[in-house]
Design a protein around this motif. Structure first.
Motif, short mmCIF file in Angstrom:
data_model
loop_
_atom_site.label_atom_id
_atom_site.label_comp_id
_atom_site.label_asym_id
_atom_site.label_seq_id
_atom_site.Cartn_x
_atom_site.Cartn_y
_atom_site.Cartn_z
N ALA A 35 25.74 58.11 67.00
CA ALA A 35 25.47 58.09 68.43
C ALA A 35 24.85 59.40 68.90
O ALA A 35 24.95 60.44 68.25
N TRP A 36 24.26 59.30 70.07
CA TRP A 36 23.82 60.45 70.83
C TRP A 36 24.66 60.54 72.09
O TRP A 36 24.85 59.53 72.79
N PHE A 68 15.18 55.15 76.86
CA PHE A 68 15.65 55.77 75.61
C PHE A 68 15.76 54.71 74.52
O PHE A 68 16.20 53.59 74.78
N THR A 69 15.39 55.08 73.31
CA THR A 69 15.49 54.18 72.18
C THR A 69 16.08 54.92 70.99
O THR A 69 15.58 55.99 70.62
N ILE A 70 17.11 54.35 70.40
CA ILE A 70 17.72 54.93 69.21
C ILE A 70 17.23 54.14 67.99
O ILE A 70 17.09 52.92 68.04
N SER A 71 16.95 54.87 66.93
CA SER A 71 16.50 54.22 65.71
C SER A 71 16.93 55.09 64.53
O SER A 71 17.38 56.21 64.70
N ARG A 72 16.74 54.57 63.34
CA ARG A 72 17.17 55.30 62.16
C ARG A 72 16.19 55.11 61.02
O ARG A 72 15.47 54.12 60.95
N LEU A 81 16.26 59.71 68.57
CA LEU A 81 16.40 59.29 69.95
C LEU A 81 15.06 59.55 70.63
O LEU A 81 14.69 60.69 70.87
N GLN A 82 14.35 58.47 70.89
CA GLN A 82 13.08 58.57 71.61
C GLN A 82 13.38 58.51 73.10
O GLN A 82 14.00 57.55 73.57
N MET A 83 12.94 59.52 73.83
CA MET A 83 13.21 59.60 75.26
C MET A 83 11.89 59.64 76.00
O MET A 83 11.08 60.56 75.81
#
Length: 123
Positions: A35-36, A68-72, A81-83
């Motif tokens: 998580a962020w 915001f988009t979280i990816s791995r 974390l793309q903001m």
């Protein structure tokens, strides 16, 4: 013990974008949460977004959905974390964390934390 290192923070103007990276020293369990969170002085750490280590589920703070988009990247043990469309109220220290069990939303559920990266958004 997993070590986490965040990077990608900085000073941007409102409306601009940043991509934060969280590099893990080793992989972890597929169903662990990554998580962020973010924190400003004098306030509690706030949940931003989470994903499973496997990457099959994502969760967001409702107010941040769409920006915001979280990816791995499983091969590199990195979570991003793309903001986008950043706002001054997004200014905070951003932390990544891993929870081996428990609720993805609560910071107390997380077992490992990075040192944080500062994001400052000017108006």
């Amino acid at each position: 013990q997993v070590q986490l290192v965040e990077s990608g923070g900085g000073l941007v103007q409102a409306g601009e974008s940043l991509r934060l990276s969280c590099s893990a020293s080793e992989p972890t369990f597929d169903d662990a949460y990554v998580a962020w969170f973010r924190q400003v002085p004098g306030k509690e750490r706030q949940f931003v977004a989470a994903t499973t280590w496997l990457g099959d589920r994502t969760y967001y703070q409702n107010s941040l959905k769409g920006r915001f988009t979280i990816s791995r990247d499983g091969a590199k043990n990195i979570v991003y974390l793309q903001m986008n469309d950043l706002k001054p109220e997004d200014t905070a220290v951003y932390y990544c964390a891993i929870s081996l069990s428990g609720n993805y939303y609560y910071s107390g559920s997380y077992d490992y934390w990075g040192q944080g990266t500062q994001v400052t958004v000017s108006s």
